[in-house]
Enzyme design. Structure first.
Site, PDB file in Angstrom:
ATOM      1  N   ILE A   1      37.522  32.375  32.331  1.00 29.65           N
ATOM      2  CA  ILE A   1      37.208  32.829  30.971  1.00 29.65           C
ATOM      3  C   ILE A   1      38.227  32.266  29.970  1.00 29.65           C
ATOM      4  O   ILE A   1      37.867  31.815  28.877  1.00 29.65           O
ATOM      5  CB  ILE A   1      37.186  34.381  30.938  1.00 29.65           C
ATOM      6  CG1 ILE A   1      35.946  34.885  31.701  1.00 29.65           C
ATOM      7  CG2 ILE A   1      37.211  34.904  29.512  1.00 29.65           C
ATOM      8  CD1 ILE A   1      35.928  36.386  31.950  1.00 29.65           C
TER       9      ILE A   1
ATOM     10  N   LEU B   1      53.774  35.536  33.322  1.00 24.43           N
ATOM     11  CA  LEU B   1      53.885  36.430  32.160  1.00 24.43           C
ATOM     12  C   LEU B   1      54.378  37.828  32.534  1.00 24.43           C
ATOM     13  O   LEU B   1      54.649  38.643  31.645  1.00 24.43           O
ATOM     14  CB  LEU B   1      52.532  36.517  31.449  1.00 24.43           C
ATOM     15  CG  LEU B   1      52.068  35.189  30.837  1.00 24.43           C
ATOM     16  CD1 LEU B   1      50.570  35.205  30.592  1.00 24.43           C
ATOM     17  CD2 LEU B   1      52.809  34.913  29.540  1.00 24.43           C
TER      18      LEU B   1
ATOM     19  N   ASN C   1      42.072  41.205  39.517  1.00 29.69           N
ATOM     20  CA  ASN C   1      41.661  42.427  40.210  1.00 29.69           C
ATOM     21  C   ASN C   1      42.269  42.390  41.609  1.00 29.69           C
ATOM     22  O   ASN C   1      41.747  41.739  42.510  1.00 29.69           O
ATOM     23  CB  ASN C   1      40.130  42.485  40.266  1.00 29.69           C
ATOM     24  CG  ASN C   1      39.644  43.856  40.702  1.00 29.69           C
ATOM     25  OD1 ASN C   1      40.428  44.669  41.212  1.00 29.69           O
ATOM     26  ND2 ASN C   1      38.368  44.126  40.498  1.00 29.69           N
TER      27      ASN C   1
ATOM     28  N   GLN D   1      35.314  50.954  39.916  1.00 25.64           N
ATOM     29  CA  GLN D   1      34.763  50.006  40.899  1.00 25.64           C
ATOM     30  C   GLN D   1      34.954  50.533  42.318  1.00 25.64           C
ATOM     31  O   GLN D   1      34.177  50.246  43.210  1.00 25.64           O
ATOM     32  CB  GLN D   1      35.444  48.642  40.746  1.00 25.64           C
ATOM     33  CG  GLN D   1      34.800  47.540  41.561  1.00 25.64           C
ATOM     34  CD  GLN D   1      35.430  46.181  41.293  1.00 25.64           C
ATOM     35  OE1 GLN D   1      36.600  45.953  41.582  1.00 25.64           O
ATOM     36  NE2 GLN D   1      34.661  45.288  40.726  1.00 25.64           N
TER      37      GLN D   1
ATOM     38  N   TYR E   1      44.189  48.090  38.694  1.00 24.56           N
ATOM     39  CA  TYR E   1      43.398  47.254  37.782  1.00 24.56           C
ATOM     40  C   TYR E   1      42.607  48.130  36.806  1.00 24.56           C
ATOM     41  O   TYR E   1      42.592  47.879  35.596  1.00 24.56           O
ATOM     42  CB  TYR E   1      42.465  46.387  38.620  1.00 24.56           C
ATOM     43  CG  TYR E   1      41.603  45.399  37.855  1.00 24.56           C
ATOM     44  CD1 TYR E   1      42.152  44.247  37.294  1.00 24.56           C
ATOM     45  CD2 TYR E   1      40.226  45.601  37.733  1.00 24.56           C
ATOM     46  CE1 TYR E   1      41.349  43.324  36.629  1.00 24.56           C
ATOM     47  CE2 TYR E   1      39.420  44.689  37.072  1.00 24.56           C
ATOM     48  CZ  TYR E   1      39.981  43.549  36.515  1.00 24.56           C
ATOM     49  OH  TYR E   1      39.178  42.642  35.855  1.00 24.56           O
TER      50      TYR E   1
ATOM     51  N   LYS F   1      43.027  48.115  32.816  1.00 21.25           N
ATOM     52  CA  LYS F   1      41.912  47.718  31.946  1.00 21.25           C
ATOM     53  C   LYS F   1      41.568  48.849  30.972  1.00 21.25           C
ATOM     54  O   LYS F   1      41.206  48.605  29.818  1.00 21.25           O
ATOM     55  CB  LYS F   1      40.701  47.314  32.786  1.00 21.25           C
ATOM     56  CG  LYS F   1      40.916  46.008  33.560  1.00 21.25           C
ATOM     57  CD  LYS F   1      41.066  44.842  32.610  1.00 21.25           C
ATOM     58  CE  LYS F   1      41.626  43.590  33.216  1.00 21.25           C
ATOM     59  NZ  LYS F   1      41.956  42.566  32.233  1.00 21.25           N
TER      60      LYS F   1
ATOM     61  N   ALA G   1      31.662  41.690  32.344  1.00 19.83           N
ATOM     62  CA  ALA G   1      31.206  42.427  33.534  1.00 19.83           C
ATOM     63  C   ALA G   1      31.131  41.472  34.728  1.00 19.83           C
ATOM     64  O   ALA G   1      31.972  41.529  35.623  1.00 19.83           O
ATOM     65  CB  ALA G   1      29.873  43.094  33.271  1.00 19.83           C
TER      66      ALA G   1
ATOM     67  N   THR H   1      33.861  32.917  37.836  1.00 18.84           N
ATOM     68  CA  THR H   1      35.132  32.226  37.560  1.00 18.84           C
ATOM     69  C   THR H   1      35.827  32.034  38.914  1.00 18.84           C
ATOM     70  O   THR H   1      35.397  32.616  39.925  1.00 18.84           O
ATOM     71  CB  THR H   1      36.047  33.098  36.666  1.00 18.84           C
ATOM     72  OG1 THR H   1      36.358  34.286  37.405  1.00 18.84           O
ATOM     73  CG2 THR H   1      35.395  33.469  35.342  1.00 18.84           C
TER      74      THR H   1
HETATM   75  P1  NAP Z   1      40.813  33.562  36.712  1.00 11.84           P
HETATM   76  O1  NAP Z   1      39.673  32.697  37.033  1.00 11.84           O
HETATM   77  O2  NAP Z   1      41.728  33.933  37.834  1.00 11.84           O
HETATM   78  O3  NAP Z   1      41.711  32.971  35.533  1.00 11.84           O
HETATM   79  C1  NAP Z   1      42.838  33.705  35.096  1.00 11.84           C
HETATM   80  C2  NAP Z   1      44.003  32.790  34.839  1.00 11.84           C
HETATM   81  O4  NAP Z   1      45.134  33.591  34.419  1.00 11.84           O
HETATM   82  C3  NAP Z   1      44.478  32.043  36.098  1.00 11.84           C
HETATM   83  O5  NAP Z   1      44.902  30.755  35.737  1.00 11.84           O
HETATM   84  C4  NAP Z   1      45.665  32.886  36.546  1.00 11.84           C
HETATM   85  O6  NAP Z   1      46.584  32.210  37.367  1.00 11.84           O
HETATM   86  C5  NAP Z   1      46.262  33.246  35.206  1.00 11.84           C
HETATM   87  N1  NAP Z   1      47.175  34.387  35.328  1.00 11.84           N
HETATM   88  C6  NAP Z   1      46.906  35.588  35.886  1.00 11.84           C
HETATM   89  N2  NAP Z   1      47.983  36.375  35.829  1.00 11.84           N
HETATM   90  C7  NAP Z   1      48.964  35.645  35.242  1.00 11.84           C
HETATM   91  C8  NAP Z   1      50.315  35.894  34.914  1.00 11.84           C
HETATM   92  N3  NAP Z   1      50.903  37.050  35.204  1.00 11.84           N
HETATM   93  N4  NAP Z   1      51.032  34.923  34.310  1.00 11.84           N
HETATM   94  C9  NAP Z   1      50.466  33.735  34.011  1.00 11.84           C
HETATM   95  N5  NAP Z   1      49.181  33.437  34.295  1.00 11.84           N
HETATM   96  C10 NAP Z   1      48.447  34.378  34.917  1.00 11.84           C
HETATM   97  O7  NAP Z   1      40.267  34.946  36.072  1.00 11.84           O
HETATM   98  P2  NAP Z   1      38.970  35.267  35.137  1.00 11.84           P
HETATM   99  O8  NAP Z   1      37.892  35.770  36.008  1.00 11.84           O
HETATM  100  O9  NAP Z   1      38.733  34.176  34.182  1.00 11.84           O
HETATM  101  O10 NAP Z   1      39.540  36.551  34.380  1.00 11.84           O
HETATM  102  C11 NAP Z   1      40.129  36.495  33.100  1.00 11.84           C
HETATM  103  C12 NAP Z   1      40.214  37.902  32.533  1.00 11.84           C
HETATM  104  O11 NAP Z   1      38.890  38.447  32.447  1.00 11.84           O
HETATM  105  C13 NAP Z   1      41.046  38.859  33.375  1.00 11.84           C
HETATM  106  O12 NAP Z   1      41.798  39.724  32.526  1.00 11.84           O
HETATM  107  C14 NAP Z   1      39.996  39.669  34.118  1.00 11.84           C
HETATM  108  O13 NAP Z   1      40.432  40.954  34.443  1.00 11.84           O
HETATM  109  C15 NAP Z   1      38.877  39.712  33.082  1.00 11.84           C
HETATM  110  N6  NAP Z   1      37.550  39.991  33.655  1.00 11.84           N
HETATM  111  C16 NAP Z   1      36.882  39.021  34.367  1.00 11.84           C
HETATM  112  C17 NAP Z   1      35.612  39.322  34.876  1.00 11.84           C
HETATM  113  C18 NAP Z   1      34.801  38.302  35.630  1.00 11.84           C
HETATM  114  O14 NAP Z   1      33.643  38.596  35.960  1.00 11.84           O
HETATM  115  N7  NAP Z   1      35.299  37.124  35.911  1.00 11.84           N
HETATM  116  C19 NAP Z   1      35.072  40.591  34.708  1.00 11.84           C
HETATM  117  C20 NAP Z   1      35.793  41.538  34.011  1.00 11.84           C
HETATM  118  C21 NAP Z   1      37.026  41.219  33.463  1.00 11.84           C
HETATM  119  P3  NAP Z   1      46.464  32.397  38.980  1.00 11.84           P
HETATM  120  O15 NAP Z   1      45.214  31.646  39.365  1.00 11.84           O
HETATM  121  O16 NAP Z   1      47.728  31.825  39.492  1.00 11.84           O
HETATM  122  O17 NAP Z   1      46.348  33.886  39.244  1.00 11.84           O
END
Ligand code: NAP
Length: 259
Positions: free
Chosen positions: A19, A65, A95, A148, A154, A158, A185, A189
């Site tokens: 995202i 971070l 998560n 969930q 988590y 959130k 939701a 990714t």
């Molecule tokens: P993703 O594919 O894992 O991308 C997240 C990015 O953030 C990754 O590059 C990750 O690095 C980086 N990151 C995480 N924690 C970090 C930290 N402490 N310091 C620096 N970088 C960090 O995740 P995503 O699915 O796009 O999710 C993005 C956001 O959307 C999150 O807050 C998640 O909770 C929320 N969300 C996603 C969904 C969904 O369906 N995908 C649903 C609800 C909410 P690493 O790969 O090294 O961890």
């Protein structure tokens, strides 16, 4: 529609994968400047190079971070390089499945991973956001509303992000800084794929989830989340603050008998 993001500067945490990557791309496509704060080394370097090749301005700041010092560095480096800050997208998170059985240490760790840096980054950014009347977008999750199971840390993080969205929207009214949250939701990714792979039959799990998404029986795309994010960052949403936006094809709120 012109979102007036040209030459404006935005920090996106986790901005090179999933995202966050889509949000970084959307900012660049609108002529903005993006600072990606992430610990994903290869993805961040590749994306910044891609943007540079297109003639767009961006910068990657690598590091975890969870360290408050890293959040401070992200802001100071952004100002050093670009001289201004127009918005923050708090997006990095994961998560981690720290449930009730996992224990106090795992719960606290989960809050570090998912929550504390949302506060830290905004704390350090505040003087600059006051100058620019900037915008803050917090990426939360449907889990804040639905639960969930098996993921107390988590879910708590959130939910807290929604509390902070309202709190900061109220606190920052005098400075015309707007603060909103997006609750994704089901968005495919790298993180989501990893979660699906924890099931014995990931394809069956994916098919089951998709069958329950009312609008068009498909997942929300990262680009659809990003479109909401750039809208909230832009002055096109100039009277929108303290809101929880839920671009999820009706997954959380529509009548269950429809699916
Ligand atoms: P993703 O594919 O894992 O991308 C997240 C990015 O953030 C990754 O590059 C990750 O690095 C980086 N990151 C995480 N924690 C970090 C930290 N402490 N310091 C620096 N970088 C960090 O995740 P995503 O699915 O796009 O999710 C993005 C956001 O959307 C999150 O807050 C998640 O909770 C929320 N969300 C996603 C969904 C969904 O369906 N995908 C649903 C609800 C909410 P690493 O790969 O090294 O961890």
């Amino acid at each position: 529609m012109d979102l007036h993001l040209k030459d404006k500067v935005f920090v996106v945490t986790g901005g090179s994968k999933g995202i966050g990557e889509a949000i970084s791309r959307a900012i660049i496509n609108e002529g903005g400047i993006v600072v990606i704060a992430s610990r994903s080394v290869n993805e961040t370097q590749a994306l910044v190079q891609e943007f540079e090749k297109k003639g767009s301005k961006s910068h990657g700041i690598l590091g975890d971070l969870q360290e408050p010092g890293q959040c401070k560095k992200v802001i100071s480096k952004t100002i050093e390089l670009f001289g201004r800050l127009d918005g923050i997208v708090n997006n990095a998170g994961l998560n981690d499945g720290a449930g009730l059985e996992a224990g106090p240490e795992a719960f606290r760790k989960s809050l570090e991973v998912n929550l504390h840096h949302y506060y830290d980054l905004v704390h350090f950014a505040l003087p600059h956001l006051k100058k620019s009347k900037g915008a803050i977008v917090n990426i939360s999750s449907k889990v804040a509303l639905t639960g969930q199971g098996g993921t107390s840390g988590y879910a708590a993080a959130k939910g807290a992000q929604l509390g902070l969205t309202r709190e900061w929207a109220a606190a920052l009214l005098p400075f015309s800084i707007r603060v909103n949250a997006i609750l994704p939701a089901e968005v495919m990714t790298p993180l989501y794929r990893k979660w699906l792979n924890t099931f014995s039959d990931p394809d069956a799990k994916e098919t089951k989830i998709i069958s329950k998404i009312p609008l068009e029986k498909r997942m929300t795309t990262s680009e659809e989340i990003a479109a909401m994010a750039v809208f909230l960052l832009s002055d096109v949403s100039s009277h929108t603050t303290g809101q929880f936006m839920i671009p999820d094809g009706g997954y959380v709120h529509l009548d269950r008998s429809l699916t």
